[in-house]
Design an enzyme around this catalytic site. Structure first.
Site, PDB file in Angstrom:
ATOM      1  N   CYS A 263      18.055   5.937  16.855  1.00 49.20           N
ATOM      2  CA  CYS A 263      16.747   5.155  16.501  1.00 49.20           C
ATOM      3  C   CYS A 263      15.783   5.807  15.560  1.00 49.20           C
ATOM      4  O   CYS A 263      16.176   6.337  14.701  1.00 49.20           O
ATOM      5  CB  CYS A 263      16.338   4.145  17.524  1.00 49.20           C
ATOM      6  SG  CYS A 263      15.359   2.700  17.133  1.00 49.20           S
ATOM      7  N   HIS A 353      21.235   1.715  19.463  1.00 52.18           N
ATOM      8  CA  HIS A 353      20.965   2.034  20.861  1.00 52.18           C
ATOM      9  C   HIS A 353      22.223   1.998  21.675  1.00 52.18           C
ATOM     10  O   HIS A 353      22.866   0.988  22.440  1.00 52.18           O
ATOM     11  CB  HIS A 353      20.100   1.108  21.468  1.00 52.18           C
ATOM     12  CG  HIS A 353      18.520   1.116  21.120  1.00 52.18           C
ATOM     13  ND1 HIS A 353      17.565   1.533  21.990  1.00 52.18           N
ATOM     14  CD2 HIS A 353      18.113   1.060  19.757  1.00 52.18           C
ATOM     15  CE1 HIS A 353      16.487   1.498  21.342  1.00 52.18           C
ATOM     16  NE2 HIS A 353      16.616   1.100  20.295  1.00 52.18           N
ATOM     17  N   GLU A 355      22.761   3.360  24.532  1.00 49.67           N
ATOM     18  CA  GLU A 355      22.796   3.474  26.151  1.00 49.67           C
ATOM     19  C   GLU A 355      22.953   1.910  26.377  1.00 49.67           C
ATOM     20  O   GLU A 355      23.039   1.858  27.716  1.00 49.67           O
ATOM     21  CB  GLU A 355      21.295   3.534  26.577  1.00 49.67           C
ATOM     22  CG  GLU A 355      20.199   2.699  26.227  1.00 49.67           C
ATOM     23  CD  GLU A 355      19.983   2.594  25.102  1.00 49.67           C
ATOM     24  OE1 GLU A 355      19.288   1.532  24.413  1.00 49.67           O
ATOM     25  OE2 GLU A 355      20.200   3.392  23.968  1.00 49.67           O
TER      26      GLU A 355
END
Length: 379
Positions: A263, A353, A355
């Protein structure tokens, strides 16, 4: 932002900087707040969105009409507080229903002083932002409501996102360690520019001991932990203001330490390599954005939150001070750069992202790719 206690029955008005207004009811705290109006297309994961530091100083419009049905729990926050400056929903749940719920979303917003509005046509608002672009906005409820001309003046006096240097406002002030789960295999220094809690956890699952360092960390601080790799996190603000993180990343590139950025970290790598950055018209936000990994040809459904992007050539590798670099990932909706990688040094980044909090797990392999870089360097 000024707020008072919760008041779901209070009238509220949303005022955009171009003069468009929407009237509804207060949701969360009552008062006034300002920020950049953006929309998120995720149908789930509102708790992770609210607590993502990347949303600092943004008023988030949820495109899914029904929000809050699972309430708020104590396990899913991505940081210690809500970071959005305002929240906009169409049809809030009257009663949460989930076995992990501890309180309603309305109660949580009020407790943390987040001013919101409900009962407006979020589809019309989203279409307006798609056509006109993200812009400054104010939400006013209760006693904060005044003549529209006065409210519009307040909105136009609020700071813009372009040129905003915000990562230092959300990053940790003290370094801390997230221990490896199971056998420790590697040590990573993670620069916190607005890191989400799940990110070091994903690395810990792979045997990585993560030293999370403040945004003000120096190269000496990084190498004091004897890292096998360095990670640059997500975060808010305009990457054009991020002089210190860019200089810090260049110091890491000079030493050819394995590097991974996500990001804001992707934008920092772009700037470190000599590319420019620019503000997108309305950005990418949500958990359903299609991205192609150009190194494999596979398409991933990914979680995004970015209003800026890297300006890099898509058609061929570029020469940089650190060797050749290429665009590794692109958004299939608009061809925006979604990833970079160096061909002559162990460094790569993505704009989204991986995660997956909240979001799909299609991009989890990127943490394994980071592990492979560190294994290769150690070998």
């Amino acid at each position: 932002m000024t707020t008072s206690t919760r008041g779901a029955s209070a009238p509220a008005v949303l005022v955009l900087e171009d003069g468009r207004t929407f009237r509804g009811r207060a949701y969360g705290a009552v008062g006034e707040t300002f920020g950049e109006a953006v929309f998120s297309t995720g149908m789930t994961g509102y708790q992770e969105t609210l607590t993502d530091p990347s949303y600092h100083r943004q008023v988030v419009v949820m495109t899914a009409p029904h929000i809050g049905n699972t309430g708020v729990n104590d396990e899913d926050p991505e940081s210690k507080r809500i970071w959005v400056s305002g929240y906009v929903v169409r049809d809030p749940a009257r009663t949460p229903s989930n076995w992990r719920s501890r309180r309603s979303l309305d109660e949580e917003l009020a407790a943390q002083g987040v001013v919101g509005i409900s009962g407006i046509d979020t589809r019309a608002l989203t279409r307006h932002l798609r056509e006109r672009g993200a812009m400054r906005v104010g939400i006013f409820s209760g006693a904060a409501i005044a003549e529209e001309a006065a409210l519009l003046s307040k909105v136009r006096a609020a700071p813009q996102m372009k040129g905003a240097d915000l990562s230092g406002e959300v990053a940790t002030e003290e370094a801390y360690v997230v221990p490896a789960i199971g056998t420790k295999k590697f040590t990573v220094a993670a620069i916190d520019l607005g890191i989400k809690g799940m990110t070091p956890h994903r690395m810990a699952e792979r045997g990585i001991e993560v030293h999370v360092l403040p945004a003000t960390a120096t190269a000496r601080d990084i190498y004091a932990v004897d890292p096998d790799g360095v990670f640059f996190s997500n975060g808010p603000g305009d990457p054009a203001t991020a002089g210190h993180p860019v200089a810090l990343m260049r110091a890491v590139l000079e030493r050819s330490t394995p590097l991974f950025g996500i990001c804001f970290g992707n934008q920092i790598l772009g700037r470190a390599l000599g590319f420019g950055t620019f503000k997108l018209k309305y950005g990418h936000r949500g958990i359903n954005q299609p991205v192609q990994d150009r190194t494999t040809g596979k398409v991933e459904v990914t979680a995004h939150n970015h209003g800026f992007a890297v300006d890099a050539p898509l058609d061929a590798p570029s020469d940089t001070p650190y060797g050749r670099a290429e665009v590794s990932h692109v958004c299939l909706n608009d061809n925006v750069v979604e990833g970079l990688r160096l061909l002559d040094r162990p460094a790569f980044s993505v704009q989204y992202h991986p995660e997956a909090a909240a979001g799909p797990h299609d991009a989890a392999y990127l943490f394994d790719r980071f592990v492979s870089l560190m294994e290769g360097q150690r070998a």
